[in-house]
Design an enzyme around this catalytic site. Sequence first.
Site, mmCIF file in Angstrom:
data_model
loop_
_atom_site.group_PDB
_atom_site.id
_atom_site.type_symbol
_atom_site.label_atom_id
_atom_site.label_comp_id
_atom_site.label_asym_id
_atom_site.label_seq_id
_atom_site.Cartn_x
_atom_site.Cartn_y
_atom_site.Cartn_z
ATOM 1 N N SER A 31 -11.222 -0.675 -0.888
ATOM 2 C CA SER A 31 -9.951 -0.872 -0.188
ATOM 3 C C SER A 31 -10.155 -1.182 1.280
ATOM 4 O O SER A 31 -9.311 -1.830 1.908
ATOM 5 C CB SER A 31 -9.085 0.390 -0.302
ATOM 6 O OG SER A 31 -8.542 0.537 -1.583
ATOM 7 N N ASP A 67 10.318 -0.438 1.317
ATOM 8 C CA ASP A 67 9.682 0.636 0.576
ATOM 9 C C ASP A 67 10.140 0.522 -0.875
ATOM 10 O O ASP A 67 11.244 0.943 -1.225
ATOM 11 C CB ASP A 67 10.082 1.992 1.167
ATOM 12 C CG ASP A 67 9.386 3.164 0.478
ATOM 13 O OD1 ASP A 67 8.950 3.001 -0.674
ATOM 14 O OD2 ASP A 67 9.302 4.241 1.088
ATOM 15 N N HIS A 80 -3.902 5.920 3.597
ATOM 16 C CA HIS A 80 -4.612 4.752 3.061
ATOM 17 C C HIS A 80 -4.050 3.451 3.620
ATOM 18 O O HIS A 80 -4.793 2.591 4.121
ATOM 19 C CB HIS A 80 -4.513 4.781 1.534
ATOM 20 C CG HIS A 80 -5.356 3.780 0.822
ATOM 21 N ND1 HIS A 80 -4.937 2.484 0.569
ATOM 22 C CD2 HIS A 80 -6.591 3.885 0.278
ATOM 23 C CE1 HIS A 80 -5.882 1.847 -0.101
ATOM 24 N NE2 HIS A 80 -6.896 2.673 -0.298
ATOM 25 N N ALA A 113 -7.865 -7.841 -8.926
ATOM 26 C CA ALA A 113 -9.087 -8.504 -8.469
ATOM 27 C C ALA A 113 -9.719 -9.326 -9.587
ATOM 28 O O ALA A 113 -10.240 -10.426 -9.361
ATOM 29 C CB ALA A 113 -10.081 -7.462 -7.963
ATOM 30 N N ASP A 125 10.259 4.213 -2.780
ATOM 31 C CA ASP A 125 11.462 5.027 -2.599
ATOM 32 C C ASP A 125 12.753 4.226 -2.656
ATOM 33 O O ASP A 125 13.844 4.804 -2.632
ATOM 34 C CB ASP A 125 11.401 5.779 -1.269
ATOM 35 C CG ASP A 125 10.527 7.024 -1.331
ATOM 36 O OD1 ASP A 125 10.216 7.472 -2.457
ATOM 37 O OD2 ASP A 125 10.158 7.542 -0.262
ATOM 38 N N ASP A 177 0.835 -1.192 0.000
ATOM 39 C CA ASP A 177 0.000 0.000 0.000
ATOM 40 C C ASP A 177 0.878 1.254 0.000
ATOM 41 O O ASP A 177 1.989 1.226 -0.516
ATOM 42 C CB ASP A 177 -0.934 -0.042 1.214
ATOM 43 C CG ASP A 177 -2.315 0.493 0.919
ATOM 44 O OD1 ASP A 177 -2.427 1.719 0.718
ATOM 45 O OD2 ASP A 177 -3.280 -0.290 0.891
ATOM 46 N N ALA A 209 -6.796 -16.840 -4.400
ATOM 47 C CA ALA A 209 -7.090 -15.416 -4.577
ATOM 48 C C ALA A 209 -8.569 -15.118 -4.358
ATOM 49 O O ALA A 209 -9.435 -15.940 -4.653
ATOM 50 C CB ALA A 209 -6.675 -14.968 -5.975
ATOM 51 N N GLN A 247 7.485 4.027 5.615
ATOM 52 C CA GLN A 247 6.708 5.009 6.364
ATOM 53 C C GLN A 247 5.786 5.776 5.409
ATOM 54 O O GLN A 247 6.202 6.156 4.311
ATOM 55 C CB GLN A 247 7.657 5.980 7.070
ATOM 56 C CG GLN A 247 6.986 7.098 7.854
ATOM 57 C CD GLN A 247 6.300 6.617 9.119
ATOM 58 O OE1 GLN A 247 6.724 5.638 9.735
ATOM 59 N NE2 GLN A 247 5.228 7.289 9.497
ATOM 60 N N ASP A 274 13.974 1.906 -0.392
ATOM 61 C CA ASP A 274 14.722 1.769 0.859
ATOM 62 C C ASP A 274 13.974 0.826 1.797
ATOM 63 O O ASP A 274 13.008 0.174 1.391
ATOM 64 C CB ASP A 274 14.976 3.131 1.514
ATOM 65 C CG ASP A 274 13.692 3.897 1.827
ATOM 66 O OD1 ASP A 274 12.699 3.266 2.248
ATOM 67 O OD2 ASP A 274 13.670 5.135 1.657
#
Length: 296
Positions: free
Chosen positions: A232, A60, A81, A173, A63, A38, A185, A69, A65
């Site tokens: 979500s 992450d 979210h 989905a 980014d 997410d 699934a 966060q 890394d």
Amino acid sequence: MLFRSLPENTALWQNIRLEEGQRLAPQLGAGVTVAVLDTGLDLQHPAFDGALSAPSTWRDFYDGDADPQEAGAYGTGAYGHGTNVAGITLQIAPAAKIMPLRVLGPDGSGDVVMVAQAIDWAVAKGAQVINLSLGSIEPSKVVQGALKRAADRGVLVVSSAGNDNRNKITYPASAADQKDLELTAVSVGSVDLHGVKSSFSNYASNLEMVAPGENVYAPAPEGRMAAWSGTSMAAPMVSGGLALALGAGADRRSLAGLITSTAGNVYGNQANDAFRGKLGEQGRLDLAQFLSSALK
């Protein structure tokens, strides 16, 4: 410290029979890791104290890394979210662990390569359930490959159906009922507390089930709490339900089929006449019925 259910969600939890479900699975998801792919998490939020997987499993991908966060400005875009989605999962399965994997930016955008990499990472790091409260209009071969690898390892994947009020659900989905994924699934849309399709929820003949996804109260960044609406928010209720079953020792090979086939019928409501057969085989998540069947 276990996450404590919020009184603001009492009607929601009664709707899916959470209390009965947790009595049937008193382990509350202990020993189960749910990867949340997410926007990241507010890693310092008190709701996640003791509830996250080992930091060596965090990533992450957005980014590049090891610090997933949440980033952004409060009240703007998709900031919060992922924190909300993870918090919903823990309200259903308070003893489960959340593996935070950031694949979306604060505006909610991301890249299919990042999503595929994160699915592979989650599988390699021991997640038993992957929550994908995200989606795209078009299928992706690279994500499809990662989903197949997850299925081959028996990892359960829950995906939200999208919020465009369209007679077509978003990918991944839309892939949940494919032959090589159908045992692992699940696709999830949203209804209100009366079982009526949410005005925003996508629907389709291949949508497998729904859960109440309106005004779901959960953690928000900067130590706050907030309510969100969307498919979500419905998806992590299903992810949490699967974690309850796995924590109680259920056979994972049967769970994707059982959680959809034991859902409560939403087609008796005339307001859903236009969506008959497009809100799942039965309809709304019923944790008590699911867990009583899964734990026989």
